[in-house]
Scaffold this motif. Sequence first.
Motif, PDB file in Angstrom:
ATOM      1  N   LYS A 198       0.825  -1.205   0.000  1.00 52.99           N
ATOM      2  CA  LYS A 198       0.000   0.000   0.000  1.00 52.99           C
ATOM      3  C   LYS A 198       0.865   1.262   0.000  1.00 52.99           C
ATOM      4  CE  LYS A 198      -3.915  -2.186   0.113  1.00 52.99           C
ATOM      5  NZ  LYS A 198      -4.844  -2.136  -1.052  1.00 52.99           N
ATOM      6  N   TRP A 199       2.022   1.171   0.640  1.00 60.00           N
ATOM      7  CA  TRP A 199       2.955   2.304   0.664  1.00 60.00           C
ATOM      8  C   TRP A 199       3.444   2.617  -0.748  1.00 60.00           C
ATOM      9  CZ3 TRP A 199       4.353   5.728   4.379  1.00 60.00           C
ATOM     10  CH2 TRP A 199       5.490   6.496   4.164  1.00 60.00           C
ATOM     11  N   SER A 202       0.836   4.252  -2.705  1.00 63.96           N
ATOM     12  CA  SER A 202       0.660   5.634  -2.279  1.00 63.96           C
ATOM     13  C   SER A 202       1.861   6.498  -2.650  1.00 63.96           C
ATOM     14  CB  SER A 202       0.436   5.693  -0.760  1.00 63.96           C
ATOM     15  OG  SER A 202      -0.653   4.893  -0.374  1.00 63.96           O
ATOM     16  N   TRP A 209      -1.331   7.129   2.272  1.00 62.62           N
ATOM     17  CA  TRP A 209      -1.177   5.758   2.782  1.00 62.62           C
ATOM     18  C   TRP A 209      -2.114   5.510   3.969  1.00 62.62           C
ATOM     19  CZ3 TRP A 209       1.341   3.973   7.456  1.00 62.62           C
ATOM     20  CH2 TRP A 209       1.583   2.594   7.482  1.00 62.62           C
TER      21      TRP A 209
END
Length: 276
Positions: A198-199, A202, A209
């Motif tokens: 997810k980082w 983002s 995030w």
Amino acid sequence: FFELPPPGQNVVHVMLLFSLHRLEQLLSCFCQLFEDPVLSGLPTRSIIQTNTQFLKMRVQLSTALFLVACGVTSAFAPTATNSVCRNNLNNVPLFMSTEAASLNGADVADVEIPTKLPSDVGMDYVPLATMLATGQLAEADQFTRDALIVLAGSKAKGRDFVYFTEVKNIPSTDLATIERLWNKFSGGKFGYSVQKKKWRQSKGDFEVWCKKIGWTTTDGEVERKKRWFGASEFTYDVKKAPEGHLPLTSALRGTSLIKALLNHPVWDNDDWTKEP
């Protein structure tokens, strides 16, 4: 206590429930003692082993309380048809699965608690596995943070938090074990590796995030970070929480700790996914 028990429970259930509550309170006091290395006077390794043994006992008690409260007459000696998971070392029924809390009898499959959980420092991860398997996500989240404090060497220095510069001290073996458990019992929904994905999505933007993994909420038209202390606003439910929601990492001292965890060498390849 002396009133008639509610429907579905008998006097034995009520008495046993009361006794288990009292025993759990005593264990809580012991746990608090051994969490403090100054009070305990024990070396770090002994503190790890003692903490995990008491924690394991508390997990068993919590599950027993749940079973008794639900009126399960065979909570401590269930038959083969009961919806409990079994410790694969001695096949003794100990814990109820997450599914068992919401489904009935024969519709629930037994949940196997893994026992091959390697650690470079002798940490016992059976309690963590049990918490995750039985849906005790808040407790598992706290266990994970406490474990990182010990693994990073912060506990030995008398601190209850990890400096980002200490993350490199966390053994890859232990972090991999923790990650496999979070992944396994969340269906791949939780864990640091999920948060790292997810980082990347983002593009390293912390605010984006946090929103993506559900760490923000809104008060009217104002968006803010969810509150952790007191009544937690985070979601300890696999079905309801977004991907990467757990485990939690404090950002009160900035984002350096989170970034260090997500950049730990263990994530450089997929070796951490291999079962021991």
